[in-house]
Design a protein around this motif. Structure first.
Motif, mmCIF file in Angstrom:
data_model
loop_
_atom_site.group_PDB
_atom_site.id
_atom_site.type_symbol
_atom_site.label_atom_id
_atom_site.label_comp_id
_atom_site.label_asym_id
_atom_site.label_seq_id
_atom_site.Cartn_x
_atom_site.Cartn_y
_atom_site.Cartn_z
ATOM 1 N N GLU A 11 0.827 -1.214 0.000
ATOM 2 C CA GLU A 11 0.000 0.000 0.000
ATOM 3 C C GLU A 11 0.858 1.259 0.000
ATOM 4 N N GLY A 12 0.495 2.199 -0.863
ATOM 5 C CA GLY A 12 1.153 3.499 -0.834
ATOM 6 C C GLY A 12 2.586 3.507 -1.344
ATOM 7 N N CYS A 13 3.013 2.447 -2.022
ATOM 8 C CA CYS A 13 4.409 2.410 -2.511
ATOM 9 C C CYS A 13 4.597 3.282 -3.739
ATOM 10 N N GLY A 14 3.480 3.667 -4.401
ATOM 11 C CA GLY A 14 3.589 4.544 -5.567
ATOM 12 C C GLY A 14 3.214 3.888 -6.887
ATOM 13 N N LYS A 15 2.534 2.745 -6.842
ATOM 14 C CA LYS A 15 2.157 2.033 -8.074
ATOM 15 C C LYS A 15 1.361 2.921 -9.028
ATOM 16 N N SER A 16 0.295 3.537 -8.516
ATOM 17 C CA SER A 16 -0.580 4.313 -9.404
ATOM 18 C C SER A 16 0.160 5.522 -9.964
ATOM 19 N N THR A 17 0.965 6.163 -9.124
ATOM 20 C CA THR A 17 1.759 7.317 -9.572
ATOM 21 C C THR A 17 2.719 6.896 -10.685
ATOM 22 N N LYS A 145 -0.227 7.157 2.763
ATOM 23 C CA LYS A 145 -1.656 7.185 2.445
ATOM 24 C C LYS A 145 -2.470 7.907 3.513
ATOM 25 N N GLN A 191 12.760 6.338 -2.776
ATOM 26 C CA GLN A 191 13.417 7.499 -3.391
ATOM 27 C C GLN A 191 12.339 8.446 -3.937
HETATM 28 N N1 ATP Z 1 8.308 8.225 -4.216
HETATM 29 C C1 ATP Z 1 7.406 8.822 -3.423
HETATM 30 N N2 ATP Z 1 7.793 9.556 -2.374
HETATM 31 C C2 ATP Z 1 6.893 10.144 -1.547
HETATM 32 N N3 ATP Z 1 5.556 10.071 -1.724
HETATM 33 C C3 ATP Z 1 5.098 9.351 -2.763
HETATM 34 C C4 ATP Z 1 5.993 8.686 -3.663
HETATM 35 N N4 ATP Z 1 5.241 8.059 -4.610
HETATM 36 C C5 ATP Z 1 3.976 8.297 -4.300
HETATM 37 N N5 ATP Z 1 3.867 9.086 -3.207
HETATM 38 C C6 ATP Z 1 2.633 9.554 -2.550
HETATM 39 O O1 ATP Z 1 2.140 8.457 -1.784
HETATM 40 C C7 ATP Z 1 0.726 8.363 -1.909
HETATM 41 C C8 ATP Z 1 0.377 7.001 -2.481
HETATM 42 O O2 ATP Z 1 0.852 6.937 -3.840
HETATM 43 P P1 ATP Z 1 0.117 6.001 -4.892
HETATM 44 O O3 ATP Z 1 -1.352 6.193 -4.833
HETATM 45 O O4 ATP Z 1 0.791 6.183 -6.212
HETATM 46 O O5 ATP Z 1 0.506 4.571 -4.295
HETATM 47 P P2 ATP Z 1 -0.148 3.177 -4.612
HETATM 48 O O6 ATP Z 1 0.934 2.184 -4.496
HETATM 49 O O7 ATP Z 1 -0.893 3.228 -5.894
HETATM 50 O O8 ATP Z 1 -1.171 3.010 -3.412
HETATM 51 P P3 ATP Z 1 -2.344 1.923 -3.277
HETATM 52 O O9 ATP Z 1 -1.688 0.711 -2.733
HETATM 53 O O10 ATP Z 1 -3.291 2.547 -2.344
HETATM 54 O O11 ATP Z 1 -2.961 1.724 -4.628
HETATM 55 C C9 ATP Z 1 0.291 9.533 -2.782
HETATM 56 O O12 ATP Z 1 -0.080 10.610 -1.944
HETATM 57 C C10 ATP Z 1 1.535 9.871 -3.571
HETATM 58 O O13 ATP Z 1 1.584 11.212 -3.974
#
Ligand code: ATP
Ligand code: MG
Length: 224
Positions: A11-17, A145, A191
């Motif tokens: 969760e929140g690792c940045g996949k969607s970004t 998150k 990073q």
């Molecule tokens: N490398 C990073 N460093 C710091 N913050 C980040 C980074 N990448 C993403 N974020 C922030 O962390 C949050 C979660 O990012 P994101 O939604 O891309 O993750 P995710 O892996 O898709 O989460 P989920 O598991 O909920 O689908 C967002 O607020 C995003 O802006």
């Protein structure tokens, strides 16, 4: 045919970004890219998503949960992914079958062999060419998150599991990546967003080259 890229991680690792940034980059250099997510990615899959991730559905049976993820995946593979790959396109999928193994398998303790059997049925055996694993301490991802700036980010039923569950999931990803190092690309997700995006762009280059001839650029596709 085509190139199938998946993003995995806690969760929140940045996949969607990162999936979005990679899709934008590959489109900007002329590739035909479909960007989808799991569970969901189709009208039917999105309805299944609201059931499996809905905070109200805490009584969901673990077998029902696994089958619902697979049902969403079958719809996505057959309606979107296979046709796009057959047309020589690139598919970027935000989570795929490895999430089932990591979450329902390692996280919830479901039998991995059973999960693989059902997954193979759902996907017809379709395995990604490359899987980008955004490796992070689960506590760091969950904190991202919960940050007030991330209020638009979905907080779902799986996020709400205890930290030990998320640690088992992270261990699961470690096991999956170690078992198939040619498919898995491990990235340090702690990073900056920009540094990580650059690293991912470089990491997919060998897979783009390997798929050369099996993938089409927009220009090639529109040339009579
Ligand atoms: N490398 C990073 N460093 C710091 N913050 C980040 C980074 N990448 C993403 N974020 C922030 O962390 C949050 C979660 O990012 P994101 O939604 O891309 O993750 P995710 O892996 O898709 O989460 P989920 O598991 O909920 O689908 C967002 O607020 C995003 O802006
Ligand atoms: Mg996401």
């Amino acid at each position: 045919m085509g190139l199938f890229i998946t993003f995995e991680g806690s969760e929140g690792c940045g996949k969607s970004t990162q999936a979005r940034l990679l899709a934008e980059h590959l489109r900007s250099v002329g590739y035909q890219v479909s960007h989808v997510r799991e569970p969901g990615g189709t009208a039917i899959g999105d309805q299944i998503r609201s059931i499996v991730l809905g905070m109200q559905n805490t009584e969901i049976d673990p077998t029902a949960e696994s089958l619902l993820f697979s049902a969403s995946r079958a719809q996505l593979v057959n309606q979107i992914i296979r046709p796009q790959l057959a047309a020589g396109g690139i598919v970027i999928c935000d989570r795929y079958a490895d999430s089932t193994y990591a979450y329902q398998g390692y996280g919830l303790g479901r039998d991995l062999a059973d999960l693989r059997t059902v997954t193979t049925k759902a996907t017809g055996g379709l395995v990604p060419h490359v899987t980008i694993w955004l490796r992070i301490d689960p506590a760091v991802g969950l904190r991202r998150k919960l940050h007030p700036d991330a209020s638009a980010i979905e907080w779902n039923r799986l996020d709400a599991h205890e930290l030990a569950f998320h640690q088992r999931v992270a261990h699961g990803y470690e096991m999956l990546a170690n078992a198939d190092p040619t498919r898995w690309v491990t990235c340090d997700a702690e990073q900056s967003i920009e540094a990580l995006a650059a690293h991912i762009r470089t990491s997919v280059l060998p897979f783009l080259h390997a798929a050369h001839g099996a993938i089409s650029s927009v220009t090639e596709r529109t040339t009579p």
